[in-house]
Design a protein around this motif. Sequence first.
Motif, mmCIF file in Angstrom:
data_model
loop_
_atom_site.group_PDB
_atom_site.id
_atom_site.type_symbol
_atom_site.label_atom_id
_atom_site.label_comp_id
_atom_site.label_asym_id
_atom_site.label_seq_id
_atom_site.Cartn_x
_atom_site.Cartn_y
_atom_site.Cartn_z
ATOM 1 N N ILE A 8 9.975 -11.076 3.455
ATOM 2 C CA ILE A 8 8.645 -10.523 3.762
ATOM 3 C C ILE A 8 8.678 -9.786 5.096
ATOM 4 O O ILE A 8 8.173 -8.670 5.226
ATOM 5 C CB ILE A 8 7.575 -11.661 3.782
ATOM 6 N N ARG A 39 4.688 -12.597 -1.719
ATOM 7 C CA ARG A 39 3.524 -13.382 -1.251
ATOM 8 C C ARG A 39 3.104 -14.372 -2.329
ATOM 9 O O ARG A 39 2.724 -15.493 -2.037
ATOM 10 C CB ARG A 39 2.356 -12.444 -0.958
ATOM 11 N N LYS A 126 -0.844 -17.133 6.300
ATOM 12 C CA LYS A 126 -0.468 -16.662 4.961
ATOM 13 C C LYS A 126 1.024 -16.856 4.702
ATOM 14 O O LYS A 126 1.476 -16.881 3.564
ATOM 15 C CB LYS A 126 -0.866 -15.198 4.769
ATOM 16 N N ASP A 127 1.803 -17.019 5.781
ATOM 17 C CA ASP A 127 3.237 -17.249 5.628
ATOM 18 C C ASP A 127 3.550 -18.746 5.708
ATOM 19 O O ASP A 127 4.703 -19.133 5.896
ATOM 20 C CB ASP A 127 4.014 -16.496 6.714
ATOM 21 N N GLY A 167 -3.693 -11.300 2.679
ATOM 22 C CA GLY A 167 -2.324 -11.646 2.282
ATOM 23 C C GLY A 167 -2.274 -12.689 1.191
ATOM 24 O O GLY A 167 -1.285 -12.814 0.467
#
Length: 368
Positions: A8, A39, A126-127, A167
Amino acid sequence: MSTVMQKIKDIEDEMAKTQKNKATAHHLGLLKAKLAKLRRELLAPPSKGGGGAGEGFDVTKSGDARVGLVGFPSVGKSTLLNKLTGTFSEVASYEFTTLTCIPGVIMYRGAKIQLLDLPGIIEGAKDGKGRGRQVISTSRTCNCILIVLDAIKPITHKRLIEKELEGFGIRLNKEPPNLTFRKKDKGGINFTSTVTNTHLDLETVKAICSEYRIHNADITLRYDATADDLIDVIEGSRIYMPCIYVVNKIDQITLEELEILDKLPHYCPVSAHLEWNLDGLLDKIWEYLNLTRIYTKPKGMNPDYEDPVILSSKRKTVEDFCERIHKDMLKQFKYALVWGSSAKHKPQRVGKEHELEDEDVVQIIKKV
């Protein structure tokens, strides 16, 4: 997980380096499709036994609608929940006071609205950083999101939270893309448009589709769509949700700054600690939830204005009303009598496909 994160990061770096013009549109579209796939993997990686990834906090959905409070640590989410619902959520002046999801309930205009105080989001949620993934997976189940911002902290917080939610496939205050995407068995990619396109061409569309291993499909655009819109439709797991930006701690800014904030769309300035404008916030939540109140009228009696049946604006037919009361009611349904703005005369005799309006009165006539 770290390899997905690395991929990513590599793609994001490459996109940042690439100039945006017609020649690179094809390449950027391909990168965006790859990013969306990674994602999705991050949100729900293939589970090999054990606890499922990407799960939300286990809070039972109750009431007629669910509203989530999202924001960075120490912006006043817990104070807001305490003042609005009377639920106790620990409040302190240090960051990360709330570590789990705390639900509260507001009774407003006859509707029972569940309010969730979610732990503070940190950049990179979001990660999978912090409790970010659980916070965002729970916020996907809400009907409306309140992004709580601190009036004395910069507006960059708003952009960071939007980026984290985007995201994860949550689209704030947007309508689903007006384009048709249909897979077929043969015939290749057929791309048609009723308007002039400045973002997408056949090459870019083919590149995005091939990334998803789709080689035969009909795609019709009814407006000037972007590569992101096409990816959203192919992914199919996007959630389109109303959102209110609640600017808290307005007692610490000047009147001039407050006047600027008041002109921005979807904004609601409040002071949770001093209980300023909480009524205005409740009105705005009600407006954005777009709920429909229907009053019941038993035969030979006055309507019950105390306890309305709450329907969503998308599903408000007489059939939906019956299902909301009891699932067996439709089996005995003969017709309904309706008083209110959806009726042409008072009362109007209607079938189960009749669309109801807010504050209609309904009497169900059953088969003998």
